[in-house]
Design an enzyme around this catalytic site. Structure first.
Site, PDB file in Angstrom:
ATOM      1  N   GLY A  44       0.843  -1.188   0.000  1.00  0.00           N
ATOM      2  CA  GLY A  44       0.000   0.000   0.000  1.00  0.00           C
ATOM      3  C   GLY A  44       0.875   1.232   0.000  1.00  0.00           C
ATOM      4  CD  GLN A  49       3.418   5.643   2.642  1.00  0.00           C
ATOM      5  OE1 GLN A  49       2.374   5.131   2.220  1.00  0.00           O
ATOM      6  NE2 GLN A  49       4.409   4.935   3.145  1.00  0.00           N
ATOM      7  CB  CYS A  87       5.499   2.279   7.594  1.00  0.00           C
ATOM      8  SG  CYS A  87       5.044   3.740   6.661  1.00  0.00           S
ATOM      9  CG  LEU A  88       6.696   0.912   1.592  1.00  0.00           C
ATOM     10  CD1 LEU A  88       6.052   1.217   0.239  1.00  0.00           C
ATOM     11  CD2 LEU A  88       7.771  -0.157   1.454  1.00  0.00           C
ATOM     12  CG  HIS A 135      -0.215   1.376   7.242  1.00  0.00           C
ATOM     13  ND1 HIS A 135       0.705   1.015   8.190  1.00  0.00           N
ATOM     14  CD2 HIS A 135       0.465   2.112   6.322  1.00  0.00           C
ATOM     15  CE1 HIS A 135       1.892   1.511   7.853  1.00  0.00           C
ATOM     16  NE2 HIS A 135       1.769   2.179   6.721  1.00  0.00           N
ATOM     17  CD  GLU A 136      -0.964   2.614   2.758  1.00  0.00           C
ATOM     18  OE1 GLU A 136      -0.536   3.782   2.622  1.00  0.00           O
ATOM     19  OE2 GLU A 136      -0.216   1.647   2.990  1.00  0.00           O
ATOM     20  CG  HIS A 139       0.666   6.883   5.528  1.00  0.00           C
ATOM     21  ND1 HIS A 139       1.813   7.405   6.070  1.00  0.00           N
ATOM     22  CD2 HIS A 139       0.897   5.564   5.359  1.00  0.00           C
ATOM     23  CE1 HIS A 139       2.705   6.435   6.232  1.00  0.00           C
ATOM     24  NE2 HIS A 139       2.168   5.307   5.811  1.00  0.00           N
TER      25      HIS A 139
END
Length: 162
Positions: A44, A49, A87-88, A135-136, A139
């Site tokens: 995702g 991000q 998380c990226l 999670h997304e 963000h």
């Protein structure tokens, strides 16, 4: 290819703006987001991000792939599920791969929003897909998964991150 922003970048701590234009630029952004997500081996990715403060995320998780614009998330089953989450935008100092920690999330959610043409969509999710949507969406509200951890656990994750 757009770079993934990492913890410490202010865009990750700012609420994203609603998408208002459903045009060729938006469709290009969605494609670029998928490219960046796949290049980083993620499941995702949210607009902030990659430095775009817009309420949009893409996902390819649990055999489901898509995008949601201006998402509104509702909790259908608030039973807390603890699973490893990374998380990226929180890569490890040494490996560059995400730092993981057991993170509580709701067991079931529904996300409502729009697709790339501005048409309404609604997706019910459980398990990993529900975790991904939560999670997304976080963000887009300027939150990172470490904000959902106990202080000592969050500190351990951030000490391991770049």
């Amino acid at each position: 290819m757009r770079d993934i922003r990492v913890v410490g970048d202010p865009v990750l701590r700012t609420s994203a703006d609603p998408v208002t234009e459903f045009d060729r630029d938006l469709r290009r952004l969605i494609d670029e987001m998928f490219d960046a997500m796949y290049a980083a081996q993620g499941v995702g990715l949210a607009g902030p991000q990659i430095g775009v403060s817009k309420r949009i995320f893409v996902y390819d998780c649990s055999k489901r792939k898509g995008h949601v614009i201006n998402p509104v998330l509702t909790i259908d089953d608030d039973a807390a599920v603890m699973e490893e989450e990374g998380c990226l935008s929180i890569p490890g100092k040494d490996s560059g791969t995400p730092v993981y920690a057991s993170t509580p999330r709701a067991a079931g959610v529904t996300v409502r929003g729009l697709d790339r043409l501005g048409r309404p969509i609604q997706i019910k999710a459980r398990g990993m897909l529900a975790r991904c949507f939560q999670h997304e969406t976080d963000h887009l509200d300027g939150m990172l998964y470490v904000d959902r951890l106990a202080k000592d656990a969050a500190r351990r994750v951030l000490l391991q991150a770049r």
